[in-house]
Write a protein that holds these residues in place. Sequence first.
Motif, mmCIF file in Angstrom:
data_model
loop_
_atom_site.group_PDB
_atom_site.id
_atom_site.type_symbol
_atom_site.label_atom_id
_atom_site.label_comp_id
_atom_site.label_asym_id
_atom_site.label_seq_id
_atom_site.Cartn_x
_atom_site.Cartn_y
_atom_site.Cartn_z
ATOM 1 N N THR A 57 42.739 39.565 50.864
ATOM 2 C CA THR A 57 41.277 39.557 50.954
ATOM 3 C C THR A 57 40.748 40.939 51.322
ATOM 4 O O THR A 57 39.542 41.128 51.445
ATOM 5 N N ASP A 58 41.650 41.904 51.471
ATOM 6 C CA ASP A 58 41.240 43.304 51.639
ATOM 7 C C ASP A 58 41.085 43.999 50.290
ATOM 8 O O ASP A 58 40.691 45.164 50.242
ATOM 9 N N CYS A 59 41.415 43.322 49.208
ATOM 10 C CA CYS A 59 41.228 43.885 47.863
ATOM 11 C C CYS A 59 39.745 44.073 47.598
ATOM 12 O O CYS A 59 38.903 43.375 48.159
ATOM 13 N N ASP A 60 39.439 45.008 46.737
ATOM 14 C CA ASP A 60 38.048 45.244 46.353
ATOM 15 C C ASP A 60 37.686 44.387 45.150
ATOM 16 O O ASP A 60 38.380 44.388 44.135
ATOM 17 N N LEU A 61 36.589 43.656 45.292
ATOM 18 C CA LEU A 61 36.034 42.848 44.221
ATOM 19 C C LEU A 61 34.525 43.045 44.247
ATOM 20 O O LEU A 61 33.921 43.004 45.316
ATOM 21 N N THR A 62 33.942 43.269 43.082
ATOM 22 C CA THR A 62 32.491 43.384 42.978
ATOM 23 C C THR A 62 32.000 42.306 42.024
ATOM 24 O O THR A 62 32.556 42.120 40.945
ATOM 25 N N ILE A 63 30.961 41.593 42.465
ATOM 26 C CA ILE A 63 30.325 40.572 41.639
ATOM 27 C C ILE A 63 28.903 41.056 41.373
ATOM 28 O O ILE A 63 28.156 41.315 42.317
ATOM 29 N N ILE A 64 28.569 41.186 40.109
ATOM 30 C CA ILE A 64 27.271 41.727 39.702
ATOM 31 C C ILE A 64 26.521 40.670 38.903
ATOM 32 O O ILE A 64 27.082 40.063 37.984
ATOM 33 N N PHE A 65 25.269 40.456 39.241
ATOM 34 C CA PHE A 65 24.388 39.564 38.485
ATOM 35 C C PHE A 65 23.435 40.444 37.686
ATOM 36 O O PHE A 65 22.829 41.365 38.256
#
Length: 164
Positions: free
Chosen positions: A33-41
């Motif tokens: 859960t330290d991974c980078d994830l970006t969620i864009i709308f």
Amino acid sequence: MAVDVLNESNWAVEPRVFSDLGLWVMDQMKISTDCDLTIIFNEPDAMEELHLRWMNLEGPTDVMSFPMDELRPGDGTTDVEGMLGDIVLCPAVAATQAQSAGHSTIEELMLLTIHGCLHLLGFDHSDKDQEKEMFGIQRQLLLTYLAARPGELNEVIPLEISGE
């Protein structure tokens, strides 16, 4: 926080819901859960541009995934770390799909977020066996997530076009 949520759309989106969901999916799939994830709308026009540029397909789509480190689910003994990637969602397309499917826009966007995460982890649905596996996992993840959080959908501000 490992999950950034950016709203470039005209829809009211509760970032916490999608950040929590992204972290939960990473944990379930044994990705740190330290991974980078970006969620864009984003809006349909912007989604159509991405769809044309990256898939050579016209028209807006519901979700697109852009993997970074090509992480794969962990083996259960260690958490895989790195940059997971970006998921781009189009609430306007999701709203239309949700209406056709007979459920809420927020449920559709949550399903699409999970779908996008699975694509980032290397899952695909280009043939029947892959589709069965991927769709089974995404359904199980969504149902398990919602079952563990009774009332979660009630906590979300309904999505609506700003100014209406």
